[in-house]
Write a protein that holds these residues in place. Structure first.
Motif, mmCIF file in Angstrom:
data_model
loop_
_atom_site.group_PDB
_atom_site.id
_atom_site.type_symbol
_atom_site.label_atom_id
_atom_site.label_comp_id
_atom_site.label_asym_id
_atom_site.label_seq_id
_atom_site.Cartn_x
_atom_site.Cartn_y
_atom_site.Cartn_z
ATOM 1 N N LEU B 217 1.094 -15.738 -1.693
ATOM 2 C CA LEU B 217 2.029 -15.285 -0.657
ATOM 3 C C LEU B 217 3.466 -15.611 -1.041
ATOM 4 N N MET B 220 4.512 -13.070 -3.265
ATOM 5 C CA MET B 220 4.570 -11.751 -2.628
ATOM 6 C C MET B 220 5.863 -11.541 -1.823
ATOM 7 N N ILE B 221 6.403 -12.627 -1.234
ATOM 8 C CA ILE B 221 7.588 -12.439 -0.381
ATOM 9 C C ILE B 221 8.842 -12.104 -1.186
ATOM 10 N N VAL B 226 4.173 -4.456 -0.885
ATOM 11 C CA VAL B 226 3.231 -4.903 -1.914
ATOM 12 C C VAL B 226 3.535 -4.178 -3.218
ATOM 13 N N THR B 389 5.578 -6.523 3.405
ATOM 14 C CA THR B 389 5.204 -7.935 3.263
ATOM 15 C C THR B 389 5.688 -8.767 4.449
ATOM 16 N N ARG B 390 6.724 -8.272 5.182
ATOM 17 C CA ARG B 390 7.231 -9.041 6.330
ATOM 18 C C ARG B 390 6.182 -9.112 7.455
ATOM 19 N N LEU B 392 2.604 -8.547 6.494
ATOM 20 C CA LEU B 392 1.410 -9.047 5.792
ATOM 21 C C LEU B 392 1.460 -10.570 5.583
ATOM 22 N N VAL B 393 2.618 -11.065 5.119
ATOM 23 C CA VAL B 393 2.710 -12.500 4.779
ATOM 24 C C VAL B 393 2.515 -13.406 6.006
#
Lengths: 153, 496
Positions: B217, B220-221, B226, B389-390, B392-393
């Motif tokens: 994560l 990922m941010i 993604v 990602t905002r 998903l994370v």
């Protein structure tokens, strides 16, 4: 920080942790309960030594062994989204047992979303409500999972 | 008891109404997350390992293996549509899958990958089904010294396969040290830092959640989605089904790739990525028209997808027979067995062979369900990569906290998850292999136990070890696997 320097610091920290663990284990009374730790530690020491030598040589060749000026690094760290996220996760973990899992998690979700760039009340709140409701039904209602309860919920 | 007896027992265990639901759920989650580049099934299994503690053991293992199957297949979707493999195992799928998409044949490629995956899975488990009992009887003859050699082989073969022996062995040894934290066989505490919550060792689930899921994560941010860019080609379910049917035109490739997948899957640390690469290379070598490979050759997609799914049968067989993981995913499956009170390896073969057969048999309906789930929803699974990602994370982060609280409900487990997340993130940033550490960490307790037993049995009479043929063979294998990267590099240098 340069990658070579980062690797060297990482290896030293790994070895120091292992040394502390090894020193604690060799005080145990039975030989057979410290044999695994002793073998693993001495082999690790050998491999850390070889790896350190490789990384120092690599760093010296590429002239890549510089510390970043801390005056620049600290303000940069404060603005870094990962650092902000880690700080908010630490606060989240501290608050969970005090307030309770669900309320804290909802607030944390909103906070994490905001740090990652989500703006607007509905866009921040609605996904949080949906996810926490989903977690409640799956984990608490169906699987009977015991999540920490504080003075709220 | 003979094979038919275990078969009857396994079928009896599987005859439950909720088993198909867990299979469907696992497949859907696996495909969904497998399609996310950089996330893969590892994240899905890690997140659901904690909650699976509350499921009955068979349902939990079937659910997690269905996620594994789904994720191996799911990685191929984005490889075909965007040339971005969801998992490393799908790299070769994109070699011909993406050119097929560029030629407007994406539905055919998706159909080929669905059918090849299901057949690869089915064939490999069919062979495992027949070989499991004889191999199990062989494994039962292994004593502690042989098991120790097997575990060491699992750790050293990571270095042999990945060629970088020093970082792999180094992180593996550190993993062993961390894995032995907790009480010793005599009840004395080792390295618990005054925390009695660590008396039984560092809890597996929070540690794995931290090092595998949370560390990912943090990486990922760094990006808003993604993946960014890419086109969304039009989906047609009938063309996908026609593509599935056309897989049967490549029977030779399918059978060869299934066997390649199975054999490579049986080897510790080799895994689905190497299986698909070897299978793809072999398909190209034996082809009458090798120049077509890389330009949209259907055989390329079939070879890669059949082998990467076929490797699963071998990896699961090695995991259940010897208790050693071939990959991070099978390491997580070992953790799943452990939290349900079973220990993969000779103990599982001796005490729970019916259970092991139930797990193997359950893979046949999973392969059949994969066909339906993947064919019907491939279009929706492909869209997952456009998730910001905002959202998903934070969602995954909250799930990770739930997962780490699942087994004991202690806040210290969340702290452990965070410490391991930081450690995993630093390892990833500095290019140190996480797989070596994870294998060492999971196998650390086993190494400690087998070394202790071997010491007590042979401590005064070491030459007796060399009178055991299995020990000598395994010792020789270990020496080869440690020396191989250096020897092969030296030989390559001499050839130049």
């Amino acid at each position: 920080m340069s990658r070579s320097l980062g690797r060297i610091i990482f290896l030293i920290l790994v070895w120091l942790f292992s040394l502390k663990y090894y020193v604690e284990c060799i005080r145990l009374p039975e030989f057979s309960e410290k044999i695994t730790v002793a073998v693993a530690f001495w082999l690790l020491t050998l491999f850390v030594g070889v790896e350190l030598f490789r990384r120092i040589r690599e760093g010296l060749r590429s002239k890549d062994l510089k510390f970043p000026p801390y005056r620049e690094a600290l303000p940069r760290l404060a603005k870094d989204r990962r650092a902000q996220l880690v700080a908010s996760v630490i606060i989240y973990i501290i608050i969970i047992p005090l307030i309770g899992f669900y309320i804290t998690s909802f607030l944390a979700f909103c906070g994490f979303s905001y740090i990652l760039g989500t703006r607007g009340f509905i866009r921040v709140v609605i996904p949080g409500v949906i996810i926490l409701t989903f977690i409640f039904f799956i984990f608490t209602a169906i699987l009977n999972l015991n999540l920490p309860e504080g003075f709220l919920f | 008891m003979e094979l038919s007896g275990y078969l009857f027992k396994a079928l009896n265990m599987l005859w439950l109404w909720d088993i198909p639901l867990w299979m469907l759920g696992g497949l859907a989650i696996g495909i969904f997350l497998g399609a996310l580049p950089g996330v893969s099934g590892v994240l899905a299994i890690t997140l659901l390992l904690g909650p699976s503690y509350y499921m009955p053991p068979l349902q939990a293992i079937i659910f997690l293996t269905a996620i594994y199957t789904g994720s191996v297949y799911g990685g191929g979707i984005t490889a075909v549509l965007l040339n971005i493999p969801g998992t490393p195992a799908a790299i070769c799928t994109g070699f011909d899958g993406y050119p097929m998409t560029q030629q407007g044949r994406h539905n055919e490629a998706l159909g080929l990958s669905i059918m090849s995956s299901a057949i690869g899975l089915f064939l490999s488990y069919l062979i495992v089904f027949f070989l499991f009992l004889p191999l199990g009887r062989l494994v039962l003859k292994f004593g502690p010294a042989e098991m120790l050699m097997v575990v060491i082989f699992a750790l050293t073969s990571v270095g042999m396969v990945k060629s970088e022996i020093i970082p792999n062995v180094l992180t593996g040894l550190f993993g062993i040290l961390v894995g032995t934290i907790g009480s010793s066989a005599y009840g004395h505490t080792r390295g618990i830092f005054g925390q009695m919550a660590l008396f039984e060792g560092i809890p597996l689930i929070p540690a794995l959640l931290g090092i595998l899921a949370m560390s990912e994560l943090m990486i990922m941010i760094e990006r808003p989605f993604v993946i960014s860019g890419g086109v969304r080609p039009k989906q047609d379910i009938w063309e996908v089904i026609r593509g599935m049917g056309s897989t049967f035109s490549y029977t030779g490739t399918v059978i060869r790739s299934s066997l390649v997948g199975l054999v490579i899957g049986l080897m510790p640390a080799a895994g689905s990525t190497i299986a698909s690469m070897v299978s793809y290379g072999l398909a190209k070598r034996v082809s009458r028209d090798p120049d077509q490979f890389g330009k949209g050759e259907a055989r390329g997609v079939v070879a890669a997808e059949t082998a990467n799914n076929g490797s699963e049968g071998g990896a699961v067989a090695t995991m259940m027979l010897l208790g050693i993981p071939g990959s991070v995913t099978t390491a997580l499956l070992i953790a799943a067995f452990m939290i349900h009170g079973m220990s993969p390896g000779p103990f599982l073969v001796r005490e729970n062979l019916g259970f092991a057969y139930a797990v193997i048999l359950s893979q046949f309906p999973i392969a059949a369900l994969l066909l339906f789930v993947a064919a019907l929803f491939v279009n929706y699974f492909a869209r997952v990569i456009y998730l910001p990602t905002r959202i998903l994370v934070p969602a995954v982060l909250i799930f990770a906290v739930v997962g780490s609280l699942a087994t004991r409900g202690l806040t210290i487990d969340v702290v452990i998850m965070l410490i391991f997340a930081g450690f995993g993130y630093i390892m990833k940033k500095l290019d140190y292999p996480i797989m070596g550490f994870v294998l060492g960490f999971i196998l650390g307790g086993l190494v400690d136990k087998e070394l202790l037993k071997s010491y007590l049995m042979f401590g005064d009479d070491l030459p007796a070890l060399f009178a055991r043929p299995a020990f000598v063979v395994l010792l020789a294998l270990n020496i080869v696997s440690i020396a191989w990267p250096t020897v092969s590099a030296w030989l390559a240098g001499r050839r130049k």
